[in-house]
Scaffold this motif. Structure first.
Motif, PDB file in Angstrom:
ATOM      1  N   ARG A   1       8.080   6.789 -14.494  1.00 30.50           N
ATOM      2  CA  ARG A   1       8.056   5.941 -13.314  1.00 30.50           C
ATOM      3  C   ARG A   1       7.298   4.663 -13.657  1.00 30.50           C
ATOM      4  NH1 ARG A   1       3.581   6.381 -10.088  1.00 30.50           N
ATOM      5  NH2 ARG A   1       4.865   6.252  -8.213  1.00 30.50           N
ATOM      6  N   PRO A   2       7.555   3.585 -12.940  1.00 30.98           N
ATOM      7  CA  PRO A   2       6.873   2.320 -13.239  1.00 30.98           C
ATOM      8  C   PRO A   2       5.390   2.382 -12.923  1.00 30.98           C
ATOM      9  CG  PRO A   2       8.164   2.138 -11.233  1.00 30.98           C
ATOM     10  CD  PRO A   2       8.524   3.455 -11.847  1.00 30.98           C
ATOM     11  N   THR A   3       4.620   1.638 -13.671  1.00 25.40           N
ATOM     12  CA  THR A   3       3.180   1.534 -13.433  1.00 25.40           C
ATOM     13  C   THR A   3       2.859   0.153 -12.880  1.00 25.40           C
ATOM     14  OG1 THR A   3       2.817   0.790 -15.699  1.00 25.40           O
ATOM     15  CG2 THR A   3       2.644   3.152 -15.282  1.00 25.40           C
ATOM     16  N   ILE A   4       1.810   0.100 -12.100  1.00 23.40           N
ATOM     17  CA  ILE A   4       1.400  -1.181 -11.527  1.00 23.40           C
ATOM     18  C   ILE A   4       0.618  -2.005 -12.549  1.00 23.40           C
ATOM     19  CG2 ILE A   4       0.086  -2.282  -9.676  1.00 23.40           C
ATOM     20  CD1 ILE A   4       2.642  -0.844  -8.813  1.00 23.40           C
ATOM     21  N   SER A   5      -0.262  -1.341 -13.302  1.00 21.45           N
ATOM     22  CA  SER A   5      -1.056  -2.054 -14.300  1.00 21.45           C
ATOM     23  C   SER A   5      -0.210  -2.377 -15.528  1.00 21.45           C
ATOM     24  CB  SER A   5      -2.265  -1.214 -14.716  1.00 21.45           C
ATOM     25  OG  SER A   5      -1.847   0.035 -15.231  1.00 21.45           O
ATOM     26  N   ARG A   6      -0.586  -3.425 -16.203  1.00 16.38           N
ATOM     27  CA  ARG A   6       0.168  -3.867 -17.368  1.00 16.38           C
ATOM     28  C   ARG A   6      -0.096  -2.932 -18.549  1.00 16.38           C
ATOM     29  NH1 ARG A   6       0.644 -10.130 -19.380  1.00 16.38           N
ATOM     30  NH2 ARG A   6       2.248  -9.810 -20.966  1.00 16.38           N
ATOM     31  N   SER A   7       0.961  -2.575 -19.249  1.00 18.68           N
ATOM     32  CA  SER A   7       0.824  -1.674 -20.388  1.00 18.68           C
ATOM     33  C   SER A   7       0.155  -2.392 -21.554  1.00 18.68           C
ATOM     34  CB  SER A   7       2.200  -1.162 -20.825  1.00 18.68           C
ATOM     35  OG  SER A   7       2.104  -0.453 -22.032  1.00 18.68           O
TER      36      SER A   7
ATOM     37  N   LEU B   1       8.035  -8.557 -12.288  1.00 23.81           N
ATOM     38  CA  LEU B   1       8.625  -7.303 -12.744  1.00 23.81           C
ATOM     39  C   LEU B   1       7.927  -6.108 -12.110  1.00 23.81           C
ATOM     40  CD1 LEU B   1      10.382  -5.556 -14.664  1.00 23.81           C
ATOM     41  CD2 LEU B   1       8.581  -5.838 -16.371  1.00 23.81           C
ATOM     42  N   ARG B   2       6.583  -6.087 -12.162  1.00 22.14           N
ATOM     43  CA  ARG B   2       5.838  -4.940 -11.614  1.00 22.14           C
ATOM     44  C   ARG B   2       6.038  -4.828 -10.102  1.00 22.14           C
ATOM     45  NH1 ARG B   2       4.865  -1.746 -15.930  1.00 22.14           N
ATOM     46  NH2 ARG B   2       4.600  -3.153 -17.691  1.00 22.14           N
ATOM     47  N   GLY B   3       6.142  -5.960  -9.434  1.00 21.20           N
ATOM     48  CA  GLY B   3       6.371  -5.929  -7.994  1.00 21.20           C
ATOM     49  C   GLY B   3       7.720  -5.326  -7.648  1.00 21.20           C
ATOM     50  N   ARG B   4       8.745  -5.729  -8.392  1.00 17.31           N
ATOM     51  CA  ARG B   4      10.077  -5.164  -8.155  1.00 17.31           C
ATOM     52  C   ARG B   4      10.077  -3.661  -8.414  1.00 17.31           C
ATOM     53  NH1 ARG B   4      14.993  -7.720 -10.994  1.00 17.31           N
ATOM     54  NH2 ARG B   4      16.012  -6.346  -9.515  1.00 17.31           N
ATOM     55  N   LEU B   5       9.438  -3.238  -9.496  1.00 16.26           N
ATOM     56  CA  LEU B   5       9.392  -1.818  -9.820  1.00 16.26           C
ATOM     57  C   LEU B   5       8.666  -1.033  -8.740  1.00 16.26           C
ATOM     58  CD1 LEU B   5       8.604  -1.976 -13.656  1.00 16.26           C
ATOM     59  CD2 LEU B   5      10.788  -1.464 -12.566  1.00 16.26           C
ATOM     60  N   ALA B   6       7.585  -1.607  -8.211  1.00 10.66           N
ATOM     61  CA  ALA B   6       6.829  -0.919  -7.165  1.00 10.66           C
ATOM     62  C   ALA B   6       7.679  -0.742  -5.906  1.00 10.66           C
ATOM     63  CB  ALA B   6       5.556  -1.702  -6.839  1.00 10.66           C
ATOM     64  N   ILE B   7       8.476  -1.759  -5.576  1.00 12.47           N
ATOM     65  CA  ILE B   7       9.354  -1.663  -4.403  1.00 12.47           C
ATOM     66  C   ILE B   7      10.411  -0.583  -4.616  1.00 12.47           C
ATOM     67  CG2 ILE B   7      11.113  -2.870  -3.070  1.00 12.47           C
ATOM     68  CD1 ILE B   7       9.450  -5.423  -3.466  1.00 12.47           C
ATOM     69  N   LEU B   8      11.033  -0.600  -5.797  1.00 10.52           N
ATOM     70  CA  LEU B   8      12.071   0.393  -6.086  1.00 10.52           C
ATOM     71  C   LEU B   8      11.501   1.803  -6.089  1.00 10.52           C
ATOM     72  CD1 LEU B   8      13.980  -1.449  -8.956  1.00 10.52           C
ATOM     73  CD2 LEU B   8      14.799  -1.048  -6.641  1.00 10.52           C
ATOM     74  N   ASP B   9      10.311   1.952  -6.656  1.00  9.79           N
ATOM     75  CA  ASP B   9       9.694   3.272  -6.737  1.00  9.79           C
ATOM     76  C   ASP B   9       9.285   3.784  -5.369  1.00  9.79           C
ATOM     77  OD1 ASP B   9       8.743   5.489  -8.318  1.00  9.79           O
ATOM     78  OD2 ASP B   9       6.718   4.811  -7.892  1.00  9.79           O
ATOM     79  N   GLY B  10       9.019   2.882  -4.440  1.00 11.41           N
ATOM     80  CA  GLY B  10       8.570   3.301  -3.114  1.00 11.41           C
ATOM     81  C   GLY B  10       9.681   3.543  -2.122  1.00 11.41           C
ATOM     82  N   ARG B  11      10.912   3.287  -2.518  1.00 14.87           N
ATOM     83  CA  ARG B  11      12.021   3.487  -1.596  1.00 14.87           C
ATOM     84  C   ARG B  11      12.229   4.975  -1.320  1.00 14.87           C
ATOM     85  NH1 ARG B  11      16.796  -0.671  -3.679  1.00 14.87           N
ATOM     86  NH2 ARG B  11      15.836  -2.588  -2.920  1.00 14.87           N
ATOM     87  N   PRO B  12      12.437   5.333  -0.076  1.00 14.83           N
ATOM     88  CA  PRO B  12      12.691   6.754   0.223  1.00 14.83           C
ATOM     89  C   PRO B  12      14.037   7.192  -0.340  1.00 14.83           C
ATOM     90  CG  PRO B  12      13.045   5.398   2.175  1.00 14.83           C
ATOM     91  CD  PRO B  12      12.443   4.488   1.129  1.00 14.83           C
ATOM     92  N   GLU B  13      14.081   8.422  -0.843  1.00 14.70           N
ATOM     93  CA  GLU B  13      15.311   8.960  -1.395  1.00 14.70           C
ATOM     94  C   GLU B  13      15.982   9.876  -0.379  1.00 14.70           C
ATOM     95  OE1 GLU B  13      14.444  10.897  -5.039  1.00 14.70           O
ATOM     96  OE2 GLU B  13      14.011   9.040  -6.122  1.00 14.70           O
TER      97      GLU B  13
END
Length: 250
Positions: free
Chosen positions: A189-195, A38-50
């Motif tokens: 925005r998504p975080t890399i560390s677990r909440s 989950l965190r990996g997918r969020l990191a990829i989505l968050d890093g996509r250029p807009e």
């Protein structure tokens, strides 16, 4: 697509203690893999250029709510977005002399967030200067008994409640538009560390009476899950004390 995580299983038979330990390990690996995926997918989505949005050659005078928290994050989000979308932004709030500032700056548009505490004669005078005005109502439909006396003083009315569009038009407003809030990425925005907080169901919002009545009917079933409700006025819920810290008032 995610892949199934497979952990080698030692030969049977196992003692009850060994079986419990093995199941704990399997669940730990499974949950850890799911969380990492989950965190990996969020990191990829968050890093996509807009795709960059066009900058409009207009000057907007932004009038903040002046209410402080929880409106201040909304003010920050709208203001920052406006600054990236328009050629010039003049910043003020409802407690300032808007007529004097608008007369000096001559913006194309005066945009007011909320506007519940803004003297309406100031808006009337600004319109008298030939400057367009707009209000973005933040709490529809819960304060329409107040906003019905406000909206006709503006050239444009924006509401985040679809059902209020026709209501304001029937009051005589010519330009009414549905404009819901979006997520401001620097805040949400998504975080890399677990909440440290893990919930199955989370509701965040004020306890308006229609919500209280709705939740009362489903609370027993809802609280069978790991559910937490957060917001002001939830002490209105008669059963609130039964759920302890799972209802965070305020």
């Amino acid at each position: 697509m995610s892949k199934e995580f497979i952990l080698p299983v030692p030969p049977l038979p196992l003692t009850p203690a060994e079986q419990a330990k093995l199941e704990g390990r399997l669940n730990g690996f499974k949950n850890g893999y799911a969380e990492g995926y989950l965190r990996g997918r969020l990191a990829i989505l968050d890093g996509r250029p807009e795709e960059p949005l066009p900058v409009r050659d207009i000057h907007v005078m932004y009038v903040g709510s002046g209410k402080g928290y929880p409106y201040s994050p909304l003010d920050e989000a709208v203001l920052t977005s406006l600054q990236s979308l328009t050629a010039e932004v003049t910043v003020t709030n409802v407690h300032q002399n808007l007529v004097e500032l608008a007369g000096a700056k001559r913006p194309h548009l005066v945009l007011v967030l909320d506007g519940m505490e803004l003297p309406l004669e100031q808006i009337d005078q600004i319109r008298g200067l030939g400057i367009l005005t707009a209000i973005w109502l933040t709490d529809d439909p819960y304060y329409t008994d107040f906003t019905l006396g406000i909206v006709n003083h503006y050239d444009y009315v924006f509401t985040l409640e679809r059902n209020c569009v026709e209501y304001y038009r029937q009051l005589g407003c010519a330009e009414v538009h549905y404009l819901p809030f979006a997520a401001y990425r620097p805040h949400y925005r998504p975080t890399i560390s677990r909440s440290p907080i893990s919930r199955e169901v989370s509701f965040i919002g004020s306890a308006y009476w229609n919500r209280v009545n709705f939740f009362r009917e489903i609370m027993p079933q809802l609280m069978e899950f790991n559910t937490v409700i957060n917001g002001i006025w939830w002490d209105r819920l008669p059963e609130a004390s039964l759920y302890g810290d799972r209802i965070e008032v305020g």
